[in-house]
Scaffold this active site. Structure first.
Site, PDB file in Angstrom:
ATOM      1  N   MET A 119       5.271   4.591   0.714  1.00 14.79           N
ATOM      2  CA  MET A 119       5.072   2.810  -0.113  1.00 14.79           C
ATOM      3  C   MET A 119       4.686   3.146  -0.822  1.00 14.79           C
ATOM      4  O   MET A 119       3.274   2.930  -1.321  1.00 14.79           O
ATOM      5  CB  MET A 119       3.837   2.575   0.901  1.00 14.79           C
ATOM      6  CG  MET A 119       4.578   2.059   2.470  1.00 14.79           C
ATOM      7  SD  MET A 119       4.432   0.198   3.319  1.00 14.79           S
ATOM      8  CE  MET A 119       2.118   1.225   3.628  1.00 14.79           C
ATOM      9  N   GLU A 153      -0.499  15.163  -1.919  1.00 12.03           N
ATOM     10  CA  GLU A 153       0.286  16.292  -1.058  1.00 12.03           C
ATOM     11  C   GLU A 153       1.614  15.920   0.025  1.00 12.03           C
ATOM     12  O   GLU A 153       2.735  16.560   0.258  1.00 12.03           O
ATOM     13  CB  GLU A 153      -0.587  17.217  -1.166  1.00 12.03           C
ATOM     14  CG  GLU A 153      -0.316  18.713  -0.984  1.00 12.03           C
ATOM     15  CD  GLU A 153       0.641  19.107  -2.152  1.00 12.03           C
ATOM     16  OE1 GLU A 153       0.658  18.572  -3.123  1.00 12.03           O
ATOM     17  OE2 GLU A 153       2.374  19.577  -1.898  1.00 12.03           O
ATOM     18  N   HIS A 159       3.110  13.327   0.887  1.00 15.69           N
ATOM     19  CA  HIS A 159       4.337  13.142   0.397  1.00 15.69           C
ATOM     20  C   HIS A 159       5.469  14.035  -0.226  1.00 15.69           C
ATOM     21  O   HIS A 159       6.925  14.050   0.156  1.00 15.69           O
ATOM     22  CB  HIS A 159       4.533  11.915  -0.290  1.00 15.69           C
ATOM     23  CG  HIS A 159       3.476  10.507   0.401  1.00 15.69           C
ATOM     24  ND1 HIS A 159       2.503  10.251  -0.012  1.00 15.69           N
ATOM     25  CD2 HIS A 159       3.691   9.465   1.194  1.00 15.69           C
ATOM     26  CE1 HIS A 159       2.008   9.588   0.627  1.00 15.69           C
ATOM     27  NE2 HIS A 159       2.821   8.889   1.106  1.00 15.69           N
ATOM     28  N   SER A 198      -3.052   7.579   1.957  1.00 15.91           N
ATOM     29  CA  SER A 198      -2.841   6.872   0.575  1.00 15.91           C
ATOM     30  C   SER A 198      -4.132   6.324   0.602  1.00 15.91           C
ATOM     31  O   SER A 198      -5.154   6.018  -0.164  1.00 15.91           O
ATOM     32  CB  SER A 198      -2.457   6.340   0.277  1.00 15.91           C
ATOM     33  OG  SER A 198      -1.013   6.881   0.575  1.00 15.91           O
ATOM     34  N   ARG A 199      -5.286   6.225   2.112  1.00 10.56           N
ATOM     35  CA  ARG A 199      -6.172   5.181   1.974  1.00 10.56           C
ATOM     36  C   ARG A 199      -7.203   6.169   1.543  1.00 10.56           C
ATOM     37  O   ARG A 199      -8.543   5.519   1.631  1.00 10.56           O
ATOM     38  CB  ARG A 199      -6.309   4.700   3.927  1.00 10.56           C
ATOM     39  CG  ARG A 199      -5.027   3.795   4.026  1.00 10.56           C
ATOM     40  CD  ARG A 199      -5.502   3.142   5.354  1.00 10.56           C
ATOM     41  NE  ARG A 199      -4.116   1.836   5.381  1.00 10.56           N
ATOM     42  CZ  ARG A 199      -3.042   1.466   5.805  1.00 10.56           C
ATOM     43  NH1 ARG A 199      -2.558   3.145   6.602  1.00 10.56           N
ATOM     44  NH2 ARG A 199      -2.300   0.519   6.078  1.00 10.56           N
TER      45      ARG A 199
HETATM   46  O1  PAF Z   1       4.884   5.323   6.760  1.00 13.81           O
HETATM   47  C1  PAF Z   1       4.892   4.769   5.369  1.00 13.81           C
HETATM   48  O2  PAF Z   1       5.353   5.187   4.512  1.00 13.81           O
HETATM   49  C2  PAF Z   1       6.362   2.896   5.301  1.00 13.81           C
HETATM   50  O3  PAF Z   1       5.549   2.778   7.344  1.00 13.81           O
HETATM   51  C3  PAF Z   1       7.527   3.631   5.722  1.00 13.81           C
HETATM   52  C4  PAF Z   1       7.547   4.436   6.448  1.00 13.81           C
HETATM   53  C5  PAF Z   1       7.662   3.982   4.338  1.00 13.81           C
HETATM   54  C6  PAF Z   1       8.400   2.466   5.782  1.00 13.81           C
HETATM   55  O4  PAF Z   1       7.329   1.072   5.145  1.00 13.81           O
END
Ligand code: PAF
Length: 279
Positions: free
Chosen positions: A31, A36, A38, A187-188
């Protein structure tokens, strides 16, 4: 070179051409607001697949709190630069009406594993996740999907979904990436105050100590109660849950022969943090 693509009509011919030459295609659904954690998924994808697509879509269907959706960080330009730095082939950034066009009425709902814990605290959340993930798999036609273990229950929901619907994709669950004090990257985390950030690692250290105690033979309930007390004493406003569950079904478990997982959700500075570890 990293390409930014926003429509399925543009994405499909490219993926078909890759597949025609035998390339394995990986997808990393995100999202955005990348960190790091991701990037480690994208790197793993690059190590295992000839082509990697990262999707960036803040999925409105998985937010049960409109304020959380509004506050969700959006950092597209920086995200694309980070993904280019790890050699992602395509960043797919669809608009909401590309994913949910006028008249969209289908919901993918996974029973059982999506019901307890996050499912109980965030009604509708996993329907939103299952629906968008199914769509993203269809849109990207990827062979392998990369998900972080930080969202352990989400990973189990996606594994179940893929198995139950015979989706032609292999799911790869990747290790949680942590800050030096153990805080799981999320991200939070940027929404924590400096004071909150200074104590946030206690969630992980309390879980780790409880897991060690349980492995050493202490009673599950006692170890969990002590972990919750440590988290509260560190300054967290609220512990939503700390639970020991079967790692796959997420049902309560005292069966030590099966893999178990300790999962937690707690609030700090008005930010909901989740984490989990094997026991
Ligand atoms: O983990 C996430 O960022 C979200 O739940 C995902 C898997 C991208 C689905 O929107």
């Amino acid at each position: 070179m990293t390409q930014v693509i926003r429509t399925v009509a543009e994405l499909r011919p490219l993926v078909r051409a890759w597949k025609a030459t035998g390339d394995l295609v990986g997808v990393v659904p995100t999202m955005g607001a990348l960190h790091e954690g991701h990037l480690s998924l994208a790197r793993r994808g690059k190590a295992e697949c000839a082509r990697v697509i990262t999707t960036i879509f803040v999925n409105p269907k998985q937010f049960n709190n409109p304020d959380d959706l509004k506050k969700y960080p959006r950092t597209e330009e920086a995200d694309v630069a980070l993904l280019a730095s790890v050699g992602v082939d395509v960043v797919f950034i669809p608009q909401p009406d590309e994913v949910y066009p006028e008249g969209f009425i289908t919901t993918v709902s996974v029973g059982g594993v999506s019901e307890p814990l996050e499912g109980r605290m965030r009604p509708g959340h996993f329907d939103g996740v299952a629906t968008v993930v199914t769509k993203l798999f269809g849109m990207t036609m990827a062979d392998q999907g990369y998900f972080g273990q930080k969202d352990w229950q989400q990973l189990q929901v996606v594994l179940r979904l893929v198995r139950d619907l015979n989706l032609p994709i292999t799911i790869v669950g990747c290790e949680t990436i942590r800050e030096a004090d153990g805080l799981a990257m999320s991200s939070r985390n940027v929404r924590l105050t400096p004071q909150g950030r200074a104590v946030a690692g206690v969630l992980y250290s309390a879980l780790t100590a409880a897991a060690q105690d349980i492995r050493a033979g202490h009673a599950d309930r006692m170890a969990i109660r002590e972990a919750a007390e440590k988290v509260r004493a560190a300054g967290f406003e609220r512990v939503e849950y700390i639970e020991l569950r079967d790692a796959e079904t997420l049902m309560p478990s005292d069966d030590v022969r099966r893999p178990r997982r300790m999962l937690a959700a707690a609030w700090l500075d008005g930010v909901r943090l989740i984490d989990n570890i094997p026991v």
